[in-house]
Each structure stands twice: as C-alpha cells, then as structure tokens.
Design a protein around this motif. Structure first.
Motif, PDB file in Angstrom:
ATOM      1  N   THR A 193       0.833  -1.207   0.000  1.00 53.00           N
ATOM      2  CA  THR A 193       0.000   0.000   0.000  1.00 53.00           C
ATOM      3  C   THR A 193       0.864   1.250   0.000  1.00 53.00           C
ATOM      4  N   VAL A 194       1.939   1.231   0.767  1.00 55.56           N
ATOM      5  CA  VAL A 194       2.872   2.354   0.789  1.00 55.56           C
ATOM      6  C   VAL A 194       3.428   2.599  -0.607  1.00 55.56           C
ATOM      7  N   GLY A 195       3.833   1.528  -1.286  1.00 53.81           N
ATOM      8  CA  GLY A 195       4.376   1.660  -2.630  1.00 53.81           C
ATOM      9  C   GLY A 195       3.393   2.273  -3.607  1.00 53.81           C
ATOM     10  N   LYS A 196       2.139   1.855  -3.526  1.00 54.23           N
ATOM     11  CA  LYS A 196       1.115   2.392  -4.417  1.00 54.23           C
ATOM     12  C   LYS A 196       0.860   3.868  -4.135  1.00 54.23           C
ATOM     13  N   LEU A 197       0.859   4.240  -2.848  1.00 54.91           N
ATOM     14  CA  LEU A 197       0.651   5.640  -2.479  1.00 54.91           C
ATOM     15  C   LEU A 197       1.798   6.512  -2.973  1.00 54.91           C
ATOM     16  N   VAL A 198       3.016   6.013  -2.836  1.00 53.85           N
ATOM     17  CA  VAL A 198       4.184   6.757  -3.299  1.00 53.85           C
ATOM     18  C   VAL A 198       4.084   7.012  -4.805  1.00 53.85           C
ATOM     19  N   ALA A 199       3.774   5.973  -5.541  1.00 52.58           N
ATOM     20  CA  ALA A 199       3.668   6.100  -6.996  1.00 52.58           C
ATOM     21  C   ALA A 199       2.553   7.079  -7.379  1.00 52.58           C
ATOM     22  N   GLN A 200       1.445   6.993  -6.655  1.00 53.40           N
ATOM     23  CA  GLN A 200       0.315   7.883  -6.930  1.00 53.40           C
ATOM     24  C   GLN A 200       0.689   9.340  -6.670  1.00 53.40           C
ATOM     25  N   LYS A 201       1.374   9.589  -5.560  1.00 61.40           N
ATOM     26  CA  LYS A 201       1.762  10.950  -5.204  1.00 61.40           C
ATOM     27  C   LYS A 201       2.796  11.517  -6.180  1.00 61.40           C
ATOM     28  N   LEU A 202       3.642  10.655  -6.715  1.00 64.73           N
ATOM     29  CA  LEU A 202       4.696  11.101  -7.632  1.00 64.73           C
ATOM     30  C   LEU A 202       4.252  11.071  -9.098  1.00 64.73           C
ATOM     31  N   GLY A 203       3.144  10.389  -9.362  1.00 65.63           N
ATOM     32  CA  GLY A 203       2.676  10.289 -10.739  1.00 65.63           C
ATOM     33  C   GLY A 203       3.525   9.383 -11.604  1.00 65.63           C
ATOM     34  N   ILE A 204       4.046   8.312 -10.990  1.00 61.76           N
ATOM     35  CA  ILE A 204       4.865   7.352 -11.727  1.00 61.76           C
ATOM     36  C   ILE A 204       4.270   5.952 -11.547  1.00 61.76           C
ATOM     37  N   PRO A 205       4.615   4.985 -12.406  1.00 60.45           N
ATOM     38  CA  PRO A 205       4.046   3.634 -12.297  1.00 60.45           C
ATOM     39  C   PRO A 205       4.512   2.903 -11.042  1.00 60.45           C
ATOM     40  N   CYS A 206       3.649   2.029 -10.542  1.00 62.35           N
ATOM     41  CA  CYS A 206       4.002   1.129  -9.451  1.00 62.35           C
ATOM     42  C   CYS A 206       3.868  -0.305  -9.957  1.00 62.35           C
ATOM     43  N   TYR A 207       4.900  -1.083  -9.789  1.00 62.10           N
ATOM     44  CA  TYR A 207       4.893  -2.469 -10.246  1.00 62.10           C
ATOM     45  C   TYR A 207       4.850  -3.412  -9.054  1.00 62.10           C
ATOM     46  N   ASP A 208       3.713  -4.090  -8.927  1.00 60.17           N
ATOM     47  CA  ASP A 208       3.515  -5.076  -7.862  1.00 60.17           C
ATOM     48  C   ASP A 208       2.810  -6.279  -8.483  1.00 60.17           C
ATOM     49  N   GLN A 209       1.490  -6.226  -8.538  1.00 59.17           N
ATOM     50  CA  GLN A 209       0.748  -7.272  -9.220  1.00 59.17           C
ATOM     51  C   GLN A 209       1.101  -7.313 -10.709  1.00 59.17           C
ATOM     52  N   GLU A 210       1.475  -6.162 -11.249  1.00 57.00           N
ATOM     53  CA  GLU A 210       1.880  -6.098 -12.656  1.00 57.00           C
ATOM     54  C   GLU A 210       3.087  -6.984 -12.921  1.00 57.00           C
ATOM     55  N   LEU A 211       3.993  -7.071 -11.942  1.00 56.04           N
ATOM     56  CA  LEU A 211       5.153  -7.954 -12.076  1.00 56.04           C
ATOM     57  C   LEU A 211       4.718  -9.411 -12.140  1.00 56.04           C
ATOM     58  N   ILE A 212       3.760  -9.770 -11.293  1.00 55.64           N
ATOM     59  CA  ILE A 212       3.257 -11.144 -11.277  1.00 55.64           C
ATOM     60  C   ILE A 212       2.629 -11.493 -12.619  1.00 55.64           C
ATOM     61  N   ILE A 248      12.078  -2.933 -16.799  1.00 58.97           N
ATOM     62  CA  ILE A 248      11.168  -1.917 -16.262  1.00 58.97           C
ATOM     63  C   ILE A 248      11.947  -0.690 -15.804  1.00 58.97           C
ATOM     64  N   ALA A 249      13.030  -0.931 -15.072  1.00 62.79           N
ATOM     65  CA  ALA A 249      13.830   0.174 -14.544  1.00 62.79           C
ATOM     66  C   ALA A 249      14.471   0.996 -15.659  1.00 62.79           C
ATOM     67  N   ALA A 250      14.753   0.357 -16.789  1.00 68.43           N
ATOM     68  CA  ALA A 250      15.394   1.059 -17.900  1.00 68.43           C
ATOM     69  C   ALA A 250      14.415   1.963 -18.648  1.00 68.43           C
ATOM     70  N   LYS A 251      13.115   1.710 -18.486  1.00 62.24           N
ATOM     71  CA  LYS A 251      12.105   2.457 -19.241  1.00 62.24           C
ATOM     72  C   LYS A 251      11.801   3.822 -18.645  1.00 62.24           C
ATOM     73  N   GLY A 252      11.920   3.955 -17.304  1.00 60.43           N
ATOM     74  CA  GLY A 252      11.599   5.240 -16.697  1.00 60.43           C
ATOM     75  C   GLY A 252      11.416   5.141 -15.202  1.00 60.43           C
ATOM     76  N   PRO A 253      11.219   6.280 -14.532  1.00 58.98           N
ATOM     77  CA  PRO A 253      11.022   6.309 -13.082  1.00 58.98           C
ATOM     78  C   PRO A 253       9.829   5.451 -12.671  1.00 58.98           C
ATOM     79  N   CYS A 254       9.957   4.756 -11.540  1.00 59.19           N
ATOM     80  CA  CYS A 254       8.870   3.894 -11.091  1.00 59.19           C
ATOM     81  C   CYS A 254       9.105   3.448  -9.655  1.00 59.19           C
ATOM     82  N   VAL A 255       8.098   2.802  -9.093  1.00 55.81           N
ATOM     83  CA  VAL A 255       8.183   2.148  -7.793  1.00 55.81           C
ATOM     84  C   VAL A 255       8.042   0.654  -8.032  1.00 55.81           C
ATOM     85  N   ILE A 256       8.939  -0.137  -7.455  1.00 58.63           N
ATOM     86  CA  ILE A 256       8.877  -1.591  -7.597  1.00 58.63           C
ATOM     87  C   ILE A 256       8.774  -2.198  -6.204  1.00 58.63           C
ATOM     88  N   VAL A 257       7.746  -3.025  -6.012  1.00 59.56           N
ATOM     89  CA  VAL A 257       7.493  -3.626  -4.703  1.00 59.56           C
ATOM     90  C   VAL A 257       8.045  -5.048  -4.663  1.00 59.56           C
TER      91      VAL A 257
END
Length: 214
Positions: free
Chosen positions: A18-37, A93-102
C-alpha cells in the motif's frame, strides 16, 4: 535524464504494498507489484497463483533445504527459472523510466542503478497481525504463526538469491515502521526523499574549465 527508482521491501502485513502504491500515486509514476506477477506469468507460462507464491517465497524456511529443492536433471528448478525471468523483467522496467517496484529482490537486482532509493517497511508482530485480520480477512486462530512462516520463507528466498541478509537496515537507504509512523506518513517520507535524489544537470558556467592566456 536519469531514471529515479524506488524499491519497497517489506515484512508481510506491514502495508508495504500500500505504501508503494501511495508513493507512486503521489509522484505520478508507475508502481509495479501485481503487474510484475502478471508479466512473470505471461513470460514463464506458469499460473498467476503459482507465480505469486513462488516468485518471492521459498518452499522451505531453511536456506540449505532450498539448495536441493525441486532441482531438475539440468540443474534448473522452476524457482530458478522464475528468478531468471523476474530479474530480466525488473531490469527492463527500470530502464524504461522512473517507477516504484514492490518486493521481489528489486533492491538487489538494481543495486548498481544510479538514483535508486531502497526502502524497507516493517512493523511489530502485533501491528501486522491486526492488519492481516482487518485488511485480508485473516481468520486463522494464530495470524502470528502465518506471519512468522511468511517471514522465514521470504528471508530464505532473499538470502538464497542475493547472499544478503533480508531486513538488515544497513542494506537499505531507509527503514520505516509503518505501525508507528502510519502508512500515509511513510509514503510522504519516501516521496520527500525521492524528490531529493540528484537530478542530472548540465555544468554551470562556474564549473567550466578556464584557460589562461600567456
């Protein structure tokens, strides 16, 4: 421009996802969690459920037991196969742009990446037990037992593939107690730290070399 990446490692039940998703939302960048799965399931051919259970946890809580667990004739287990694909996906994923990875050892996989902020979210056993009952509807008589099992298998997985100690504060830039600080405040702290990461800058006039006239 360099890519600024945040990796969120977390104890089960600490609210790190949840922290990771909030961080990504506040920064306007992607969050990868379930997307990784989902990406792992698609590329590996394994089911979503199998990937979710085996891409971050070992079958056994003992590091040594996992050395000899599930090996095939050519020496590659399903878990090793998932690790190879997982590492490739995270690097891409990291090479494509700023993001949060959980989770999923992203802090280790991206350890040589510039402008990386590694975070570990933890909380007391009581706080985590209350959270999994409230948020996940945990109905077991002893949620603490499940937490301990998850911690042991996640620790074994991390140490098996990274040769580093999971949860050791020296291995992360910052460690936050979500049970004390709160989920929202943890996210705010990470966002502030992220904004302080160095940006790639052009040299100023003062930085330019000077030449002397003879």
């Amino acid at each position: 421009m360099k890519n600024k990446i945040v990796t969120i490692s977390r104890e089960f039940g600490s609210g790190g996802r949840t922290v990771g998703k909030l961080v990504a939302q506040k920064l306007g960048i992607p969050c990868y969690d379930q997307e990784l799965i989902e990406k792992l399931a698609e590329e590996s051919g394994f089911t979503h459920e199998y990937v979710q259970e085996h891409s971050e946890y070992t079958p056994h809580s003992s590091w040594l037991s996992n050395v000899f667990s599930g090996r095939t004739i050519n020496g590659v287990s399903n878990q090793d196969y998932l690790w190879i694909i997982q590492r490739k996906i995270i690097l891409d994923i990291a090479a494509k742009g700023p993001c949060v990875i959980v989770g999923r050892c992203a802090d280790y996989i991206l350890r040589d990446t510039e402008d990386l902020l590694t975070v570990f979210i933890h909380a007391s056993m009581q706080s985590r037990a209350e959270r999994i009952v409230k948020v996940y509807g945990e109905t077991e008589n002893s949620p603490e037992k499940r937490l301990k099992d998850k911690d042991k298998r996640r620790t074994a997985y991390y140490e098996f593939y990274t040769d580093m100690q999971w949860g050791k504060v020296q291995n992360y830039h910052v460690a936050l107690d979500s049970g004390v600080i709160g989920i929202e405040k943890c996210a705010d702290i990470i966002v502030d730290l992220y904004k302080q990461l160095p940006q790639e800058q052009q040299p100023s006039a003062d930085d330019k070399p000077t030449t002397s006239k003879k």
